[in-house]
Every structure is written in C-alpha cells, then in structure tokens.
Design an enzyme around this catalytic site. Structure first.
Site, short mmCIF file in Angstrom:
data_model
loop_
_atom_site.label_atom_id
_atom_site.label_comp_id
_atom_site.label_asym_id
_atom_site.label_seq_id
_atom_site.Cartn_x
_atom_site.Cartn_y
_atom_site.Cartn_z
CD GLU A 244 -6.34 3.49 -10.02
OE1 GLU A 244 -7.22 3.32 -9.14
OE2 GLU A 244 -5.56 4.45 -10.01
CD GLU B 34 -9.44 7.18 -8.89
OE1 GLU B 34 -9.36 7.59 -7.72
OE2 GLU B 34 -9.60 5.98 -9.17
O1 IFM Z 1 -5.36 3.58 -4.15
C1 IFM Z 1 -6.31 4.23 -4.93
C2 IFM Z 1 -5.64 4.98 -6.07
O2 IFM Z 1 -4.71 5.90 -5.61
C3 IFM Z 1 -6.68 5.72 -6.87
N1 IFM Z 1 -7.76 4.87 -7.28
C4 IFM Z 1 -8.36 4.02 -6.27
C5 IFM Z 1 -7.28 3.24 -5.53
C6 IFM Z 1 -7.93 2.34 -4.47
O3 IFM Z 1 -8.63 3.10 -3.56
#
Ligand code: IFM
Length: 444
Positions: A354, A166
């Site tokens: 994710e 990200e």
């Molecule tokens: O915890 C985070 C992760 O580190 C990166 N993506 C989003 C998750 C939830 O906020």
C-alpha cells in the site's frame, strides 16, 4: 523514470479491503462485523457515516475489475470479510459468502488480473468479539479455521496470500486508543491483542503453507519513518520507542527475534500472555513482506504520554505539505523504510502492498483532475526505484486504492482512489491520477 526500470517481473497493482468497499453488510447470510456495530454508535465516525453500502463492490465487482482491465493494472489485492464466510465467526460456513469471492476471483482471472488475497483487514465477526475477540487466545483456533476454509476454497486459483493487514493499526487503534472498532482502551487489552494477532500471523502462515505448498505467502505491516525532533538524548530514546512500536513490533517475533522489549520496556508486560512454546509458535518464514508506508513522523519526548513518553510533532505545526489525513507528504520516507527493513532484517522479498494519498479532487469539463495525487505517486514510486537500484529486493508496488471508499473513522471525506465514486449514484469516474498510473504501468 520508466516502468521498465523496475524490471519485467515487477508486480504493479492496487489494493482494497472488504469493509471499505463491499457494502451488502447483511446480504446473503453475512454476519455482522465489529465495524458494522462500531459505525452504528453515535459519534464514532465522521458525520456518523457507515459502510453499509460503501462502494457496493459486492454488486459492482465486475465493473471495478473491468476498470482495472481498462487501466491495464494486472494485480488486484482485496480482502475477505471473515463474517461473510463465517457469520458466527466459526462453525457453519456461509456458502453464499464463499461463492461471492469465487465470482470476484473468476472475474479477475477472466480479465488476466492476478488476485492477491488479504485474509484479515479488520472486520472481525461480531460474534467473536462478544467472546473477547482478539483479547481471547481462542482466536488462534478460530482464525486458523477461517484461513483453512479460504485457502481450500480458493487455493486452486489464487497464488498470492497475505495473512494480516497492518496488525499494529487494528490492535493499537481498536484496543488501545479506542478510535477504531471495537473501541477498547488500555495497555492490557492492547498487549493481549498484539500477542494473539502475532500468533495468528504465524499460525495463518502455517495453515496456508500446509494447504498450498506452492503459494506465495506474505503478511503486511504499516511502517513509518521516524526521526527525532532534536539530538537530545530524551528525543532520541523517545524515537527508539516509537520505532519499536511502529516498525518492529510484529515483524520481529515472526523472524524469531521476539518482541522488541529492549527498545520499549513497557512491552515487557506482554509476557503475561505468553505460554512456554509461544516464542517458537510466533515464527514463520514468509515468502514476502508487505510494507505499507505513507509518511514520516518527527518524534519528541513527552513526559505526559503514558507508557511511551513520546509524541509526534504534528505536520501542520511543522508547516510541511500534508494530505487530507494530515500526514506529511515526504517521498523519501518510503525509501528510508525500504532501506531500513532491508538493512535490519535482510529480507528476501519486499512488496509495497500500500501507498497512496488522500487529496481533494476537482471536476473540470466532466473530468476529474487530481494533480497532487499524481505528483505524490510519481515521487513515491521514484523513491521506490531509488531503493531498488541500491539493492533492496523490492518486487512490487500497490497503490492504495482503486475506488474512493470508507476511510474508517474518517468516513468518506479523505478520498484515496484512482477512481472517483459518487456514493449517491455509485457512478465511477477515472481520475487523472488513474489515467497517469495506467499509462505508467503500461509503459506509455
Ligand atoms: O484505508 C487504509 C487501509 O485500510 C489500511 N492502510 C492505510 C489506508 C489509508 O489510511
């Protein structure tokens, strides 16, 4: 919906990150990261919490990998802490740090779990931050050396790699808003870090490709479905700018499309940091693109918001269901994001690296019940299937996350895990969502 609907070769997994879980922040020669420093500054993190111990994954990795095995989850995505490998960011390697990830990888393989490595999940070595960190173009060299070391150390055992996690979040929250480490604020630090991160994204990919020609190389993007609050032309153009920032900024240079300046003019200033051959150097053909989606945002024009002149309409104001992060629960968002990226970029392979939700968990008769998380996951996974059945080349899905962990500026309050962690004892308890995911991926 059944797991078989996704096909036999679909990857089901969970994702985690070094800083959020490992702890052992100064153990065995590890150097400090920008997050170790940030959490020590008063008022930055909810209740001044920190991740010095976190889930103690550094010492309990075998137990956590054992839980994965018990749950029948075959793929584990975790990140490597750069300052554990290079305490000073570059130069001398910390052998004990390298050995730790070797133990994690060995343990995965012994349990028939495929390791997926993310090379950068936000814990920049503090020593490099003192030299400007992501604002310093030298980071392309420092990062390439780090990728080179990791890929040589683990390339024989690990076939799935992701370069960055990200990039918009660590550049935006860390260098524009100042709410994440290292806490810098302003358009110029932001744009320089965006450019250097985008350069590293491609440079890291090239190092991996050259060291590991057979590896599957990807990178991950946070992405959010955005919709205008109304059909007024001002809301429509505000939404286009937000979409450029949230969904186009890092993928388009990698695909050879350049930065999305036509959609968001303030981005023009990034050209200040570009050198003649950078447009080529920004490109890399990834084997897969990791998309990370949680929610959607409704956007309206806002005269007072600098540069972007747009703002989100809070989910609470819209009276829609939300998670503990105050993010709207909107399962169709993942479907729209998958369709959008497929239609816009015609990608060969997409993996949801994710997706998950923070909700309150309830103890009942010694068990943890988290029906909202289970419901959320079911609904989002169903929308993934819908996109896949409509032709999106979706090849995998990873839940964020295995264990309740350190949620950055929010501390430990929003719990995302399939497994509850009592942070005073480090006791792990599988939640009902974890039992459900286990049954689902096992086809039961
Ligand atoms: O915890 C985070 C992760 O580190 C990166 N993506 C989003 C998750 C939830 O906020």
């Amino acid at each position: 919906m059944q797991v078989q609907d996704f096909g036999d070769s679909f990857y089901w997994g969970v994702s985690s990150a070094a800083y959020q879980t490992e702890g052992a922040y100064i153990k065995d020669g590890k150097g400090l990261s920008i997050w170790d420093k940030f959490v020590s500054e008063k008022g930055k993190i909810y209740q001044n919490q920190h991740a010095n111990t976190a889930c103690d994954f550094y010492h309990r990795y075998a137990e956590d990998i054992g839980i994965l095995k018990q749950l029948g989850i075959d793929n584990f995505r975790f990140s490597i802490s750069w300052p554990r490998i290079f305490p000073e960011g570059s130069g001398t390697v910390n052998q004990k740090g390298l050995d730790f990830y070797k133990r994690v990888i060995d343990s995965c393989l012994e349990n028939d779990i495929t390791p997926w490595i993310t090379l950068y999940h936000w814990d920049l070595p503090l020593a490099l931050s003192h030299k400007g960190g992501w604002t310093n173009r030298d980071i392309i060299g420092w990062f390439s050396d780090f990728v080179d070391t990791c890929s040589r150390a683990y390339g024989d055992q690990v076939n799935h790699w992701m370069v960055l996690n990200e990039p918009l979040v660590f550049t935006g929250a860390g260098y524009f808003l100042g709410i994440h480490a290292p806490g810098m604020q302003g358009l110029l630090p932001f744009l320089s870090t965006v450019h250097h991160a985008a350069m590293c994204q491609a440079a890291g990919g090239r190092v991996l490709r050259s060291n590991l020609p057979k590896a599957e190389i990807g990178t991950t993007f946070s992405c959010t479905m955005v919709e205008p609050m109304s059909n007024h032309h001002k809301d429509l153009s505000a939404t286009r700018r937000v979409d450029a920032l949230l969904n186009r900024l890092f993928i388009e240079p990698a695909l050879g499309l350049g930065y999305p300046v036509d959609y968001f003019h303030s981005l023009h200033r990034i050209e200040k940091y570009m050198r003649p051959d950078d447009e080529i150097a920004l490109q890399f053909e990834f084997d897969f693109i990791g998309l990370q989606n949680y929610t959607r945002e409704i956007i309206r024009h806002s005269f007072f918001t600098p540069y972007i002149h747009a703002r989100q309409v809070d989910a609470e104001k819209r009276r829609v269901p939300t998670t503990l992060m105050r993010w709207e629960v909107y399962p169709e968002s993942i479907y729209h994001i998958l369709k959008l990226f497929h239609q816009r970029y015609n990608l060969d392979k997409i993996i949801i690296t994710e997706n998950g939700a923070a909700f309150k968990d309830f103890w009942r008769n010694g068990k943890i019940e988290d029906p909202q998380r289970k419901h959320y996951l079911k609904q989002y996974i169903a929308q993934c299937l819908r996109a896949k059945q409509e032709g999106v080349p979706l090849a995998g899905y990873f839940v964020w996350t295995l264990t309740d962990n350190f949620e950055w500026a929010e501390g430990y309050q929003p719990t995302f895990g399939l497994v509850h962690v009592d942070h005073s004892t480090q006791k792990r308890t599988i939640k009902s969502s974890g039992r459900w995911y286990s049954k689902f991926v096992s086809g039961l």
